[in-house]
Design a protein around this motif. Structure first.
Motif, PDB file in Angstrom:
ATOM      1  N   ALA A  48       0.796  -1.221   0.000  1.00  0.00           N
ATOM      2  CA  ALA A  48       0.000   0.000   0.000  1.00  0.00           C
ATOM      3  C   ALA A  48       0.835   1.281   0.000  1.00  0.00           C
ATOM      4  CB  ALA A  48      -0.948   0.016   1.194  1.00  0.00           C
ATOM      5  N   ALA A  49       1.943   1.284   0.707  1.00  0.00           N
ATOM      6  CA  ALA A  49       2.748   2.506   0.807  1.00  0.00           C
ATOM      7  C   ALA A  49       4.197   2.134   1.081  1.00  0.00           C
ATOM      8  CB  ALA A  49       2.222   3.398   1.928  1.00  0.00           C
ATOM      9  N   TRP A  50       5.096   3.017   0.688  1.00  0.00           N
ATOM     10  CA  TRP A  50       6.524   2.810   0.934  1.00  0.00           C
ATOM     11  C   TRP A  50       6.795   2.694   2.430  1.00  0.00           C
ATOM     12  CZ3 TRP A  50      10.628   2.576  -2.508  1.00  0.00           C
ATOM     13  CH2 TRP A  50      10.366   2.930  -3.829  1.00  0.00           C
ATOM     14  N   ALA A  51       7.641   1.781   2.786  1.00  0.00           N
ATOM     15  CA  ALA A  51       8.124   1.712   4.164  1.00  0.00           C
ATOM     16  C   ALA A  51       9.121   2.857   4.378  1.00  0.00           C
ATOM     17  CB  ALA A  51       8.802   0.369   4.423  1.00  0.00           C
ATOM     18  N   ALA A  52       9.167   3.352   5.589  1.00  0.00           N
ATOM     19  CA  ALA A  52      10.114   4.419   5.905  1.00  0.00           C
ATOM     20  C   ALA A  52      11.536   3.930   5.653  1.00  0.00           C
ATOM     21  CB  ALA A  52       9.948   4.834   7.358  1.00  0.00           C
ATOM     22  N   GLY A  53      12.327   4.773   5.028  1.00  0.00           N
ATOM     23  CA  GLY A  53      13.728   4.451   4.799  1.00  0.00           C
ATOM     24  C   GLY A  53      14.009   3.561   3.607  1.00  0.00           C
ATOM     25  N   MET A  54      13.028   3.356   2.727  1.00  0.00           N
ATOM     26  CA  MET A  54      13.225   2.483   1.564  1.00  0.00           C
ATOM     27  C   MET A  54      13.393   3.244   0.251  1.00  0.00           C
ATOM     28  SD  MET A  54      13.268  -0.736   2.246  1.00  0.00           S
ATOM     29  CE  MET A  54      12.800  -1.949   3.434  1.00  0.00           C
ATOM     30  N   GLN A  55      13.213   4.565   0.273  1.00  0.00           N
ATOM     31  CA  GLN A  55      13.297   5.321  -0.975  1.00  0.00           C
ATOM     32  C   GLN A  55      14.057   6.620  -0.780  1.00  0.00           C
ATOM     33  OE1 GLN A  55      11.009   8.190  -1.650  1.00  0.00           O
ATOM     34  NE2 GLN A  55       9.658   8.020   0.092  1.00  0.00           N
ATOM     35  N   ILE A  56      14.439   7.218  -1.910  1.00  0.00           N
ATOM     36  CA  ILE A  56      15.299   8.402  -1.851  1.00  0.00           C
ATOM     37  C   ILE A  56      14.549   9.688  -1.551  1.00  0.00           C
ATOM     38  CG2 ILE A  56      17.034   7.372  -3.355  1.00  0.00           C
ATOM     39  CD1 ILE A  56      15.957   9.140  -5.641  1.00  0.00           C
ATOM     40  N   GLY A  57      13.231   9.613  -1.457  1.00  0.00           N
ATOM     41  CA  GLY A  57      12.451  10.806  -1.126  1.00  0.00           C
ATOM     42  C   GLY A  57      11.518  11.258  -2.225  1.00  0.00           C
ATOM     43  N   ASP A  58      11.524  10.573  -3.373  1.00  0.00           N
ATOM     44  CA  ASP A  58      10.642  10.973  -4.462  1.00  0.00           C
ATOM     45  C   ASP A  58       9.450  10.034  -4.638  1.00  0.00           C
ATOM     46  OD1 ASP A  58      11.849   8.725  -5.529  1.00  0.00           O
ATOM     47  OD2 ASP A  58      12.637   9.731  -7.311  1.00  0.00           O
ATOM     48  N   ASN A  59       9.325   9.046  -3.770  1.00  0.00           N
ATOM     49  CA  ASN A  59       8.258   8.043  -3.835  1.00  0.00           C
ATOM     50  C   ASN A  59       8.259   7.243  -5.130  1.00  0.00           C
ATOM     51  OD1 ASN A  59       7.120   8.554  -1.258  1.00  0.00           O
ATOM     52  ND2 ASN A  59       6.125  10.356  -2.076  1.00  0.00           N
ATOM     53  N   VAL A  60       9.410   7.162  -5.767  1.00  0.00           N
ATOM     54  CA  VAL A  60       9.542   6.400  -7.015  1.00  0.00           C
ATOM     55  C   VAL A  60      10.753   5.484  -6.974  1.00  0.00           C
ATOM     56  CG1 VAL A  60       9.859   6.549  -9.521  1.00  0.00           C
ATOM     57  CG2 VAL A  60       8.404   8.216  -8.361  1.00  0.00           C
ATOM     58  N   HIS A  61      11.886   6.013  -6.525  1.00  0.00           N
ATOM     59  CA  HIS A  61      13.150   5.284  -6.613  1.00  0.00           C
ATOM     60  C   HIS A  61      13.615   4.784  -5.243  1.00  0.00           C
ATOM     61  CE1 HIS A  61      13.098   7.897 -10.187  1.00  0.00           C
ATOM     62  NE2 HIS A  61      13.514   6.772 -10.757  1.00  0.00           N
ATOM     63  N   PRO A  62      13.932   3.490  -5.144  1.00  0.00           N
ATOM     64  CA  PRO A  62      14.419   2.957  -3.877  1.00  0.00           C
ATOM     65  C   PRO A  62      15.844   3.416  -3.587  1.00  0.00           C
ATOM     66  CG  PRO A  62      14.474   1.249  -5.556  1.00  0.00           C
ATOM     67  CD  PRO A  62      13.823   2.454  -6.180  1.00  0.00           C
ATOM     68  N   ASN A  63      16.184   3.441  -2.313  1.00  0.00           N
ATOM     69  CA  ASN A  63      17.556   3.730  -1.900  1.00  0.00           C
ATOM     70  C   ASN A  63      18.283   2.395  -1.713  1.00  0.00           C
ATOM     71  OD1 ASN A  63      16.614   2.710   0.527  1.00  0.00           O
ATOM     72  ND2 ASN A  63      16.547   4.696   1.548  1.00  0.00           N
ATOM     73  N   VAL A  64      19.436   2.405  -1.064  1.00  0.00           N
ATOM     74  CA  VAL A  64      20.205   1.173  -0.868  1.00  0.00           C
ATOM     75  C   VAL A  64      19.384   0.144  -0.081  1.00  0.00           C
ATOM     76  CG1 VAL A  64      22.260   0.193   0.204  1.00  0.00           C
ATOM     77  CG2 VAL A  64      22.428   2.329  -1.075  1.00  0.00           C
ATOM     78  N   ALA A  65      18.718   0.580   0.984  1.00  0.00           N
ATOM     79  CA  ALA A  65      17.896  -0.353   1.768  1.00  0.00           C
ATOM     80  C   ALA A  65      16.763  -0.920   0.918  1.00  0.00           C
ATOM     81  CB  ALA A  65      17.334   0.350   3.002  1.00  0.00           C
ATOM     82  N   GLY A  66      16.172  -0.086   0.087  1.00  0.00           N
ATOM     83  CA  GLY A  66      15.107  -0.544  -0.801  1.00  0.00           C
ATOM     84  C   GLY A  66      15.610  -1.543  -1.823  1.00  0.00           C
ATOM     85  N   ASN A  67      16.774  -1.260  -2.394  1.00  0.00           N
ATOM     86  CA  ASN A  67      17.354  -2.202  -3.358  1.00  0.00           C
ATOM     87  C   ASN A  67      17.693  -3.533  -2.701  1.00  0.00           C
ATOM     88  OD1 ASN A  67      17.331  -0.761  -5.856  1.00  0.00           O
ATOM     89  ND2 ASN A  67      18.963   0.532  -5.062  1.00  0.00           N
ATOM     90  N   THR A  68      18.160  -3.484  -1.461  1.00  0.00           N
ATOM     91  CA  THR A  68      18.462  -4.713  -0.725  1.00  0.00           C
ATOM     92  C   THR A  68      17.184  -5.517  -0.494  1.00  0.00           C
ATOM     93  OG1 THR A  68      20.347  -3.654   0.326  1.00  0.00           O
ATOM     94  CG2 THR A  68      19.482  -5.630   1.389  1.00  0.00           C
ATOM     95  N   ALA A  69      16.108  -4.835  -0.127  1.00  0.00           N
ATOM     96  CA  ALA A  69      14.819  -5.502   0.076  1.00  0.00           C
ATOM     97  C   ALA A  69      14.296  -6.087  -1.232  1.00  0.00           C
ATOM     98  CB  ALA A  69      13.811  -4.519   0.664  1.00  0.00           C
TER      99      ALA A  69
END
Length: 83
Positions: A48-69
């Protein structure tokens, strides 16, 4: 797949509509099953929604933690690909 008036849908509703189409076999049954990145990146494993700390702040692209997940989800959904 009904795509009329997409511009009136919220980003979450549009994402949910695309995910539903993909999971229903939109690209064909002879392909690999879809990887549930929406579940991997969500708070309650519900997509339903991005988990905190999984994206770079644009609600589109994952960060390192998101890529790991996402990699962990590939291993779960398509173990034959990473064996």
């Amino acid at each position: 797949m009904q795509r009329g008036h997409q511009r009136w849908l919220t980003a979450a509703a549009l994402r949910a509509q695309y995910n539903e189409d993909i999971l229903a076999g939109y690209f064909g049954a002879d392909l690999l099953p879809p990887v549930r990145f929406d579940l991997a990146l969500s708070d309650a494993n519900d997509g339903a929604a991005w988990a905190a700390g999984m994206q770079i702040g644009d609600n589109v692209h994952p960060n390192v933690a998101g890529n790991t997940a996402m990699l962990a989800r590939v291993k779960l959904d398509l173990p034959e690909v990473v064996e």
